[in-house]
Scaffold this motif. Structure first.
Motif, PDB file in Angstrom:
ATOM      1  N   LEU A  15      45.807   6.139   6.923  1.00 15.40           N
ATOM      2  CA  LEU A  15      46.935   6.905   6.969  1.00 15.40           C
ATOM      3  C   LEU A  15      46.997   8.135   7.893  1.00 15.40           C
ATOM      4  O   LEU A  15      47.344   8.589   9.506  1.00 15.40           O
ATOM      5  CB  LEU A  15      48.375   6.458   6.185  1.00 15.40           C
ATOM      6  CG  LEU A  15      48.676   5.043   5.828  1.00 15.40           C
ATOM      7  CD1 LEU A  15      49.306   5.297   4.473  1.00 15.40           C
ATOM      8  CD2 LEU A  15      49.123   4.672   6.717  1.00 15.40           C
ATOM      9  N   ALA A  16      46.668   9.308   7.001  1.00 14.28           N
ATOM     10  CA  ALA A  16      46.754  10.337   7.611  1.00 14.28           C
ATOM     11  C   ALA A  16      45.724  10.773   9.083  1.00 14.28           C
ATOM     12  O   ALA A  16      46.709  11.150   9.776  1.00 14.28           O
ATOM     13  CB  ALA A  16      46.702  11.460   6.480  1.00 14.28           C
ATOM     14  N   TYR A  17      44.683  10.448   9.297  1.00 15.94           N
ATOM     15  CA  TYR A  17      43.905  10.329   9.846  1.00 15.94           C
ATOM     16  C   TYR A  17      44.723   9.529  11.207  1.00 15.94           C
ATOM     17  O   TYR A  17      44.777  10.785  12.291  1.00 15.94           O
ATOM     18  CB  TYR A  17      42.626   9.731   9.820  1.00 15.94           C
ATOM     19  CG  TYR A  17      41.484  10.018  10.829  1.00 15.94           C
ATOM     20  CD1 TYR A  17      40.952  10.719  12.228  1.00 15.94           C
ATOM     21  CD2 TYR A  17      41.159   7.551  10.984  1.00 15.94           C
ATOM     22  CE1 TYR A  17      40.567  10.076  12.306  1.00 15.94           C
ATOM     23  CE2 TYR A  17      40.589   8.283  11.673  1.00 15.94           C
ATOM     24  CZ  TYR A  17      39.951   9.423  12.852  1.00 15.94           C
ATOM     25  OH  TYR A  17      39.685   8.900  13.885  1.00 15.94           O
ATOM     26  N   PRO A  18      44.831   8.434  11.300  1.00 15.78           N
ATOM     27  CA  PRO A  18      45.418   8.126  12.881  1.00 15.78           C
ATOM     28  C   PRO A  18      46.923   7.663  13.132  1.00 15.78           C
ATOM     29  O   PRO A  18      46.706   8.789  13.706  1.00 15.78           O
ATOM     30  CB  PRO A  18      45.329   6.404  12.521  1.00 15.78           C
ATOM     31  CG  PRO A  18      44.522   6.111  10.813  1.00 15.78           C
ATOM     32  CD  PRO A  18      44.130   7.635  10.015  1.00 15.78           C
ATOM     33  N   LEU A  19      47.271   8.678  11.638  1.00 13.30           N
ATOM     34  CA  LEU A  19      48.918   8.826  12.429  1.00 13.30           C
ATOM     35  C   LEU A  19      48.307  10.474  12.890  1.00 13.30           C
ATOM     36  O   LEU A  19      49.223  10.804  14.315  1.00 13.30           O
ATOM     37  CB  LEU A  19      49.941   9.088  11.279  1.00 13.30           C
ATOM     38  CG  LEU A  19      49.578   7.193  10.882  1.00 13.30           C
ATOM     39  CD1 LEU A  19      50.848   7.296   9.818  1.00 13.30           C
ATOM     40  CD2 LEU A  19      50.422   6.489  11.910  1.00 13.30           C
ATOM     41  N   ALA A  20      47.838  11.117  12.533  1.00 11.10           N
ATOM     42  CA  ALA A  20      47.758  12.821  12.497  1.00 11.10           C
ATOM     43  C   ALA A  20      46.712  12.348  14.382  1.00 11.10           C
ATOM     44  O   ALA A  20      48.084  13.325  15.239  1.00 11.10           O
ATOM     45  CB  ALA A  20      47.162  13.304  11.839  1.00 11.10           C
ATOM     46  N   MET A  21      45.934  11.963  14.319  1.00 10.48           N
ATOM     47  CA  MET A  21      45.422  11.596  15.821  1.00 10.48           C
ATOM     48  C   MET A  21      46.219  11.360  17.105  1.00 10.48           C
ATOM     49  O   MET A  21      46.707  11.613  17.684  1.00 10.48           O
ATOM     50  CB  MET A  21      44.471  10.552  15.365  1.00 10.48           C
ATOM     51  CG  MET A  21      43.010  11.387  14.698  1.00 10.48           C
ATOM     52  SD  MET A  21      42.671  13.141  15.018  1.00 10.48           S
ATOM     53  CE  MET A  21      41.647  13.533  16.820  1.00 10.48           C
TER      54      MET A  21
END
Lengths: 569, 203
Positions: free
Chosen positions: B21-27
């Motif tokens: 969640l954090a990684y793809p959404l931040a990207m």
């Protein structure tokens, strides 16, 4: 073949080497718990993970506890991923309103992503919700890669240490690998991919009206973030059906180079990590030279076969100069397509930038045989290294037989127990690959799935089971594998290919760790010499040839002869 | 075995939050802000209407336009969803032909396409002109394949071959640094340039 083609190939390989060496040394620091430049930011995160999950990072595990932790972790991952796919219709981030994934397909896909195979019996853009793609598939791209690396590190410690019962802590190795290596690299890679044109959005598609006034719906999604870890972790599962041949996964020459570079990076770096950890960098370099010399030879064969083209099309009036272009994209060219074909299967990646089922017969042997050699050239993240170490053990054993001495590798005596376990591991793969292929070749429900008839039909089956057992994931696509028979048997094959291989390997690690490191004597076979490299290469080729040559002869080799005779099917 | 259960479940939950969640959404957030054009599929607009993506091929059949490579993409048959019907350049379902080199279907398809070129008086046909791409969405053709179509396009538009040839020449993309990549022509961009330079005479 052209000089410019080879220049492109050489440039990419050099770029991998330049980055792999420092990365390998950095990874050695990471898994040995040393401070790195990321420690100030990540130590706290790491501690949160340990505290929440009740892990004592100081406590090391025996080989059995290490392996069990890995199995339980993968089991939980499998169940949750299966549930996520089955329930996607009721969950958010599903803009296309896809229904739940069918049970056999969900089983197959969950096994596939947990085992780092990324075999895809579905087409991404028409089956999986964005939630499944990011919170399911992307997560396992990270974790299956980290699992592989952790296992390889445990095996490395078995050689590095003397008379011990423990091999490290699985949770710590997996955690640190993900936090310090895979995640930061993925962030950088995702940005680089996006810069080259790879989309990153939560919307599902954009509608366009073409110049001729037709509506074109163009699928989109969070592609860049998944592309990065898919390549880096040698996973290979595409966001789109056409994988890295899709212009949104791989828009140009630059993204293609980045794609090849990032999939080769970690497995190459691990040979340096290995060298550093066993205290002799050259021992790792020797393995790397053996891996890469076979890989480069394979690139050459694929490049030659594909530029030689298809004589049947030349007869029809097609200019032979372009080579075989069916199933290839104009922007990559023959050289970088051949490199991709060999690298993605020498590794256990399985991403493709061309359709392997449309390769020429000999061009198609390259990926198939590279997979069958055991995915060690240089193999998947971690799994390539431990696979290669098994080959090294077999090689010193054979060398020992020749001169009549107890074989040693890196100061550890290789005895009957290790050899039995090594053979057990090595024999699992041909057993499942050849048995399932043979059964499928006579089973009517399986034969209905074939896309091509004649020898290519057999190759489709052989490739599917080889790819599953080698945890590669690429396919001679077109074979309709989304059937209960293939979903079930390929799921079993992937599981055996990963776990039935790694359990004996970890048992070897346990047994070697317990042994005392003996200093080299004049009777020790030197394992850092060119002679060892050639023996190792020989053993790999002979083992692979003995196991698979008969099957290859019935598939691609006879197809090559028929092609030259002008036969069609 | 059971002692591993808690770390397995908690670790999986934490990593799902972090890498799923954090990684793809931040990207997604970062790339949407920093590179909105690429992030949303490099859409090409003409008079504020989206006409396609610069990276994705589209189907051209009119003689007035340059044509892309054969495409093997399909779509589910609306009458029977276990079957598919051909739909070239379907950007919602990428796919190659997956035909092997000895496939009768492949040879027949190539023979058919070759016959079309022969009618137009072409003797030797570039490989990419009659082979289906891997994705079915290849936006490019080789300069040789484009050159074969200059006469037809010029005739359909009622202009000289030199005029069309000059526009084509400007649209040829060369390898980076003279080494990386292939010389190629983006068919959509070429056709856009054609429309811009040679507007249709009304009537």
């Amino acid at each position: 073949m052209t000089l410019v083609g080879w220049l492109q190939i050489a440039a990419v390989l050099v770029a991998v080497l330049v980055a792999a060496r420092p990365l390998g040394f950095y990874m050695a620091r990471v898994v040995q718990g040393e401070r790195t430049f990321l420690s100030p930011y990540l130590t706290r995160v790491e501690r949160v993970f340990y505290n929440a999950s009740g892990i004592n990072p100081e406590k090391e595990q025996s080989w059995l506890a290490y392996t069990l932790a890995m199995l339980v972790f993968n089991g939980v991952g499998f169940l949750s991923l299966y549930a996520l796919m089955r329930l996607q219709a009721f969950l958010p981030l599903n803009p296309q309103k896809f229904g739940g994934v069918a049970p056999d397909l969900a089983y197959n896909t969950a096994v596939s992503f947990v085992t780092n195979t990324n075999w895809q019996a579905y087409s991404g853009e028409t089956t999986m919700s964005h939630l499944v793609q990011i919170a399911g598939l992307t997560v396992h791209n990270f974790l299956s890669a980290a699992t592989g690396i952790a296992l390889a590190i445990a095996m490395t410690r078995a050689f590095a240490r003397s008379s011990v019962t423990t091999l490290g802590n699985f949770w710590v190795d997996m955690n640190r690998t993900t936090l310090y290596v895979l995640l930061p690299l993925s962030v950088l890679l995702a940005l680089a991919f996006a810069l080259s044109g790879v989309p990153q959005t939560l919307s599902a598609s954009v509608d366009a009206t073409t110049l001729e006034g037709i509506k074109q719906t163009i699928s989109l999604g969070p592609v860049a973030s998944q592309e990065a870890i898919k390549q880096l972790g040698t996973n290979g599962g595409g966001f789109f059906n056409a994988n890295a041949a899709h212009p949104f996964e791989n828009p140009n020459a630059w993204s293609n180079i980045l794609s090849i570079w990032s999939m080769l990076l970690v497995s190459t770096a691990l040979t340096f990590t290995f060298g550093r950890m066993v205290g002799d960098i050259r021992q790792g370099t020797v393995l790397l030279i053996a891996m890469w010399s076979l890989l480069i030879a394979a690139v050459g064969i694929a490049y030659w076969a594909e530029t030689s083209g298809n004589p049947l099309l030349v007869q029809a009036g097609v200019n032979a100069a372009g080579g075989n272009m069916e199933g290839k994209e104009v922007r990559f060219g023959q050289a970088m397509t051949a490199l991709y074909v060999a690298v993605t299967t020498g590794l256990s990646c399985g991403a493709v930038n061309a359709m392997h089922n449309s390769l020429t017969p000999l061009g198609g042997v390259v990926p198939l045989f590279l997979i069958q050699l055991g995915e060690i050239l240089p193999g998947g993240t971690g799994s390539g290294l431990y696979g290669m170490l098994v080959m090294a053990i077999i090689t010193v054993f054979i060398a020992g037989l020749m001169v009549g001495r107890t074989p040693e590798y890196l100061g550890k005596k290789i005895e009957a127990r290790e050899m039995k376990l090594a053979m057990l591991a090595v024999l699992v793969l041909p057993l499942v690959i050849l048995s399932f292929t043979a059964v499928s070749a006579v089973l009517p429900t399986a034969l209905e799935s074939l896309a091509n008839s004649g020898p290519r039909g057999l190759t489709e089956l052989l490739y599917a089971y080889s790819s599953a057992a080698g945890n590669n994931g690429s396919a001679f696509a077109g074979l309709n594998v989304n059937t209960p028979w293939f979903n079930t048997t390929l799921g079993i094959t992937m599981m055996l290919g990963r776990f039935a291989y790694v359990i004996p390997v970890m048992a070897i690690a346990g047994s070697l760790a317990a042994k005392k490191k003996v200093p080299a004597s004049p009777g020790t076979f030197p394992t850092r010499s060119p002679l060892f490299v050639s023996l190792l290469v020989g053993v790999i080729l002979i083992l692979g040839g003995l196991q698979y040559f008969p099957a290859l002869a019935l598939g691609p080799i006879v197809e090559h002869l028929l092609m030259n005779a002008g036969k069609t099917f | 075995m059971l002692s591993h259960l808690r770390p397995a479940i908690v670790m999986l939950a934490l990593f799902t939050a972090l890498t799923g969640l954090a990684y793809p959404l931040a990207m997604t957030g970062l790339i949407q802000i920093a590179m909105p054009r690429q992030a949303n599929g490099s859409v090409v607009e003409r008079s504020n209407v989206a006409i396609g993506s610069a990276l994705i091929g589209q189907s051209f059949v009119s003689d007035r336009y340059f044509h892309g490579r054969p495409s093997a993409t399909s779509t589910p048959d609306p009458k029977d969803d276990t079957k598919t019907i051909d739909l070239p350049y379907n950007a919602a379902n990428s796919s190659g032909s997956n035909l092997g080199p000895l496939s009768k279907k492949l040879i027949d398809r190539v023979n058919g396409d070759v016959a079309e070129f022969r009618k137009a008086g072409v003797a030797l046909i570039p490989a990419d002109a009659v082979t289906a791409s891997a994705s079915g969405l290849d936006p490019h053709i080789s300069p040789a394949t484009a050159a074969l179509q200059v006469q037809r396009v010029a005739a359909a538009r009622g202009v000289t071959a030199q005029q069309v040839g000059a526009i084509l020449e400007r649209q040829i993309e060369r390898p980076m640094l003279g080494i990386f990549g292939e010389p190629r022509v983006n068919v959509l961009q070429l056709n856009l340039a054609l429309d811009a330079a040679l507007p249709k005479v009304t009537g």
